[in-house]
Design an enzyme around this catalytic site. Structure first.
Site, mmCIF file in Angstrom:
data_model
loop_
_atom_site.group_PDB
_atom_site.id
_atom_site.type_symbol
_atom_site.label_atom_id
_atom_site.label_comp_id
_atom_site.label_asym_id
_atom_site.label_seq_id
_atom_site.Cartn_x
_atom_site.Cartn_y
_atom_site.Cartn_z
ATOM 1 N N HIS A 153 -15.648 4.841 -2.204
ATOM 2 C CA HIS A 153 -14.545 4.823 -3.155
ATOM 3 C C HIS A 153 -15.020 5.160 -4.561
ATOM 4 O O HIS A 153 -14.465 6.008 -5.236
ATOM 5 C CB HIS A 153 -13.826 3.472 -3.153
ATOM 6 C CG HIS A 153 -12.524 3.525 -3.869
ATOM 7 N ND1 HIS A 153 -12.443 3.473 -5.245
ATOM 8 C CD2 HIS A 153 -11.269 3.681 -3.415
ATOM 9 C CE1 HIS A 153 -11.168 3.585 -5.590
ATOM 10 N NE2 HIS A 153 -10.440 3.717 -4.511
ATOM 11 N N GLU A 201 -13.862 8.127 -6.898
ATOM 12 C CA GLU A 201 -13.626 7.772 -8.305
ATOM 13 C C GLU A 201 -14.895 7.388 -9.059
ATOM 14 O O GLU A 201 -14.868 6.496 -9.910
ATOM 15 C CB GLU A 201 -12.631 6.599 -8.364
ATOM 16 C CG GLU A 201 -11.237 6.990 -7.941
ATOM 17 C CD GLU A 201 -10.294 5.804 -7.840
ATOM 18 O OE1 GLU A 201 -10.556 4.764 -8.465
ATOM 19 O OE2 GLU A 201 -9.292 5.929 -7.118
ATOM 20 N N HIS A 226 -7.156 7.267 1.220
ATOM 21 C CA HIS A 226 -8.236 8.144 0.746
ATOM 22 C C HIS A 226 -8.853 8.929 1.901
ATOM 23 O O HIS A 226 -9.103 10.133 1.780
ATOM 24 C CB HIS A 226 -9.328 7.326 0.056
ATOM 25 C CG HIS A 226 -8.940 6.812 -1.295
ATOM 26 N ND1 HIS A 226 -8.471 7.629 -2.286
ATOM 27 C CD2 HIS A 226 -8.950 5.560 -1.812
ATOM 28 C CE1 HIS A 226 -8.214 6.909 -3.371
ATOM 29 N NE2 HIS A 226 -8.489 5.640 -3.102
HETATM 30 CO CO CO Z 1 -8.434 4.079 -4.415
#
Ligand code: CO
Length: 293
Positions: free
Chosen positions: A176, A206, A238
């Protein structure tokens, strides 16, 4: 040197929570009967198919901690709101703790089902802290918050690659990532991957490393084919959209544009029993009242 650096990073990350998570128990807390409960806290998912990850954790937790009261909570407000609209009520950590206290539980072990000790985990520690005068409360670390777990999880993730994978085919994990300094764990993850399998890489949605970093390395290693695997507890939004979809900006599509055929494997880490064991080992440590960093 690399190992030392990773250990320093992990120690620094763990240190911050050590201060806030080790609870001082007053005498009053220990009076009378101890009634114990476990609170499993995940980020959450609104993807129905991703629910399989949490079902697996629930099954293995019930088997490991036989007879224990196990309550769930999701940290994501957005996901709880989305689920509530569909008629599914999932409690926040605060609501779950209040419910357990109202039911007479006075010893709570909160197990974070997050992957790294980022912002969500910090918030959970703050919540736990705010209850320390009312109940005996301890908190189990997320999946990867120390060097031993990092090493163990990297091996387990590499085992996720399909048997037919050839050495010149890459394994690409999608983490993530975060703006929180726990993102350094993803960087440390890549350092360990380098040592164990030179054609395996981790990128994040991210944070760092990025997909661009991976593409550069794949080109340098003349990679033409890669397996894409989420490094997230659930194969949710995702994994499905950002990683595996046919959209122009998915990892699969971007890799294709760079001459790499990507095969997505839509399996969350919590679908793997051995990885769930890492979380449950952390929970067992917290149940003993021991901090496991
Ligand atoms: Co997220």
């Amino acid at each position: 040197m690399k190992k030392i650096l990773i250990m320093v990073v992990c120690a620094a990350l763990a240190g911050c929570c050590k201060l806030s998570c080790e609870k001082k128990v007053t005498k009053k807390d220990l009076e009378g009967e101890v009634k114990e409960a476990i609170l499993l806290v995940a980020f959450g998912t609104s993807e129905k198919s991703a629910q399989v990850s949490f079902t697996n954790i629930a099954r293995l937790a019930a088997k490991r901690f036989k007879g224990a009261e196990i309550q769930w909570a999701y940290t994501s407000h957005i996901i709880r709101k989305k689920l509530a609209k569909q008629g599914q009520i999932i409690l926040s950590p605060v609501e779950a703790i209040d419910k357990l206290i109202a039911e007479g539980y006075n010893k709570l072990t909160i197990q974070s089902l997050h992957t790294i000790p980022g912002a969500e985990f910090d918030d959970l520690c703050k919540v736990a802290e705010s209850y320390k005068d009312r109940v005996i409360i301890s908190i189990g670390q997320p999946l990867v918050a120390n060097y031993a777990n990092l090493d163990r999880v990297v091996d387990l993730m590499l085992e996720q690659a399909p048997k037919e994978r050839k050495a010149d085919e890459a394994i690409i994990f999608m983490g993530h990532g975060t703006h929180h300094y726990a993102n350094l764990i993803d960087v440390a993850f890549q350092a360990l991957l380098n040592d164990k399998d030179k054609n395996s890489f981790i990128g994040t949605v991210e944070g760092n490393p990025t997909l661009d970093d991976i593409i550069k390395k794949c080109k340098a290693n003349n990679i033409k084919k890669a397996y894409l695997i989420p490094f997230m507890s659930v194969a949710g939004d995702h994994a499905k959209n950002d990683m595996a979809s046919d959209e122009d900006d998915s990892w699969k599509s971007i890799l294709k544009k760079n001459g790499i055929t990507a095969i997505p494997i839509l399996k969350g880490t919590a679908e793997n029993d051995k990885i769930v064991d890492v979380w449950l080992d952390n929970c067992a440590e917290a149940l003993k009242g021991k901090s496991n960093h």
